[in-house]
Write an enzyme that holds these catalytic residues in place. Sequence first.
Site, mmCIF file in Angstrom:
data_model
loop_
_atom_site.group_PDB
_atom_site.id
_atom_site.type_symbol
_atom_site.label_atom_id
_atom_site.label_comp_id
_atom_site.label_asym_id
_atom_site.label_seq_id
_atom_site.Cartn_x
_atom_site.Cartn_y
_atom_site.Cartn_z
ATOM 1 N N HIS A 116 0.836 -1.210 0.000
ATOM 2 C CA HIS A 116 0.000 0.000 0.000
ATOM 3 C C HIS A 116 0.867 1.255 0.000
ATOM 4 O O HIS A 116 1.837 1.337 0.742
ATOM 5 C CB HIS A 116 -0.867 0.053 1.262
ATOM 6 N N ASN A 146 8.476 -4.368 2.309
ATOM 7 C CA ASN A 146 7.082 -4.128 2.687
ATOM 8 C C ASN A 146 6.822 -4.440 4.161
ATOM 9 O O ASN A 146 6.196 -3.658 4.863
ATOM 10 C CB ASN A 146 6.153 -4.958 1.800
#
Length: 182
Positions: A116, A146
């Site tokens: 995201h 991430n």
Amino acid sequence: MNRRFFIGFLCAIAFAADASVAATGCPEHFAKGAAPAIVDASMRPRTQELCFEAFAVTYSGVTRTPLWSAEHLTQRRLEAAAALPRINSFHPEPKLRATDRATLADYKASGYDRGHMSPNHDMPTPSAQGESFSLANIVPQAPKINQNLWEGIESAVRGTVESGGISMSLPARFLREARWSN
């Protein structure tokens, strides 16, 4: 790396983004109400600003990723977001031309996480949370980036907002460069 480093890094990005600004259809999400301008001419074709409930992205049909995202994160939004369970609902963005949008197949067996840009954990409503899973808000990230570095940045930003607040836009370019350095 410590929290102070993350905050310094993020502030440097925020100030660098202010160097060149562009008009936006969703100024409520951007620091000083203006989006960063695209200064690399190769990134200008097929870009599209997408305004969502709790964030905005400038999306590139060339890279099929967001170039940056922006959100106005507040303590109230974080409190609301904390009460929501995560519901993974990754999906292609229907507002984009089919030839420009990322698909779930792009990530299948790629070795990359779907990272995201505007984090799910920042979304204050179920509808905003669903929008955060649009692939227009996602970049491919090496799992270590991430799940460790980027998650640390997200947590540091949330911690800073909880203690008083900041506003910034985060460019995806950092992630594209960092993901190769496992």
